[in-house]
Every structure is written in structure tokens, then in C-alpha cells.
Design a protein around this motif. Structure first.
Motif, short mmCIF file in Angstrom:
data_model
loop_
_atom_site.label_atom_id
_atom_site.label_comp_id
_atom_site.label_asym_id
_atom_site.label_seq_id
_atom_site.Cartn_x
_atom_site.Cartn_y
_atom_site.Cartn_z
N UNK A 158 9.15 32.04 32.28
CA UNK A 158 9.64 30.83 31.61
C UNK A 158 8.89 30.62 30.29
N UNK A 159 9.60 30.05 29.32
CA UNK A 159 8.97 29.69 28.05
C UNK A 159 7.96 28.58 28.32
N UNK A 160 6.87 28.60 27.54
CA UNK A 160 5.80 27.63 27.74
C UNK A 160 5.33 27.06 26.41
N UNK A 161 5.03 25.79 26.43
CA UNK A 161 4.33 25.16 25.32
C UNK A 161 2.96 24.79 25.86
N UNK A 162 1.94 25.36 25.24
CA UNK A 162 0.55 25.04 25.59
C UNK A 162 0.02 24.07 24.55
N UNK A 163 -0.59 23.00 25.02
CA UNK A 163 -1.30 22.07 24.15
C UNK A 163 -2.77 22.15 24.51
N UNK A 164 -3.62 22.16 23.50
CA UNK A 164 -5.05 22.34 23.72
C UNK A 164 -5.79 21.04 23.39
N UNK A 165 -6.14 20.35 24.46
CA UNK A 165 -6.67 18.99 24.41
C UNK A 165 -7.88 18.83 23.49
N UNK A 166 -8.88 19.66 23.65
CA UNK A 166 -10.11 19.48 22.86
C UNK A 166 -9.85 19.70 21.37
N UNK A 167 -9.02 20.66 21.03
CA UNK A 167 -8.67 20.88 19.62
C UNK A 167 -7.85 19.70 19.09
N UNK A 168 -6.96 19.16 19.91
CA UNK A 168 -6.18 17.99 19.51
C UNK A 168 -7.11 16.80 19.28
#
Length: 138
Positions: A87-97
Motif C-alpha cells: 500500500x502507498x504510505x505517507x510518513x510524517x516525521x514528528x521531531x522534524x515537524x
């Protein structure tokens, strides 16, 4: 243990991965219908940092330099003959955000929305200009 950030109104607790995910899900729900119906079963994942393999593949040295990434094939490159594909995934990176949030002083919801729409744009194979138009519409 949550991070404590110093803000304009004093100390505040950094938003959790669940809070960032909730903002991202609201962003996806607010997309125009013509985009939402083609997102399919895209998976949303919030982690503190990108793994070493992802950073290396993107030639990024610091995990603080990557706030999000789309993993998958753009919808225009897919075939109905494919089966068993991940499946396609969107990863968000909390500490960088959070780092960008503190540095730039931008509203967290606005920042997460921008990142999510940019990654959705990769799912659709959109140009940067198209992504900006989509962000204006969402």
C-alpha cells in the motif's frame, strides 16, 4: 516523555504523534472530492524520525531535514494488472515537524497540512504549482 518547548506564551508540551496524525487526517478529509476518492487505501504513519535507509535513499544527512515522505508509485504510473503491491504510505516525521514548527513559528496545523498536501501531491504525480493550487483548495 514529551518534549517541552519554549514558546511565546511560555513552556508548552510538544504535540504527540497522535495529535499530528489527527491534523493530517483532517487535512485528508478536507481535500476536494476528486482527490479524496482517488487516495484509495493510502496509509498514514507518524514516526519521530525517518529511518537511516530512507535518509540515505534521499541523500539527506540529518533526520531533522525530512518532515514527510511519500512511499509508493504515483497513481498515473499504476496498472490495474498489479496485485500484491504494498500500500502507498505517507510518513510524517514528528521531531522534524516540531523542529520546523519551533524555528519558523508557523501554526502547527498549517505546517502539517502543507506537508500532507505535498505528499498527497506526490501520490498524484503533481507538480509543485499543482500542489500549491491543491493546498489553496483544501
Amino acid at each position: 516523555m514529551p518534549l517541552i518547548m519554549s514558546g511565546q506564551e511560555g513552556a508548552r508540551v510538544a504535540p504527540s504523534a497522535q495529535e499530528i496524525e489527527a491534523i493530517a487526517r483532517r487535512t485528508l478529509a478536507a481535500l476536494p472530492e476528486e482527490f479524496r476518492r482517488h487516495l484509495g487505501e493510502i496509509v498514514l504513519i507518524v514516526e519521530d524520525f525517518a529511518d537511516d535507509e530512507t535518509l540515505k535513499a534521499l541523500d539527506i544527512e540529518s533526520p531533522f531535514d525530512l518532515t514527510g515522505v511519500y512511499h509508493g508509485r504515483p497513481i498515473g504510473e499504476k496498472s490495474s494488472m498489479e496485485s500484491g503491491a504494498v500500500l502507498d504510505r505517507i510518513h510524517l516525521y514528528r521531531r522534524a515537524i516540531l523542529d520546523e514548527w519551533i524555528e519558523d513559528g508557523e501554526d502547527l496545523a498549517t505546517l502539517v497540512r502543507h506537508i500532507v498536501i505535498h505528499e498527497v501531491g506526490h501520490h498524484f504525480g503533481l507538480s509543485d504549482d499543482d500542489m500549491h493550487r491543491l493546498e489553496d483548495e483544501a
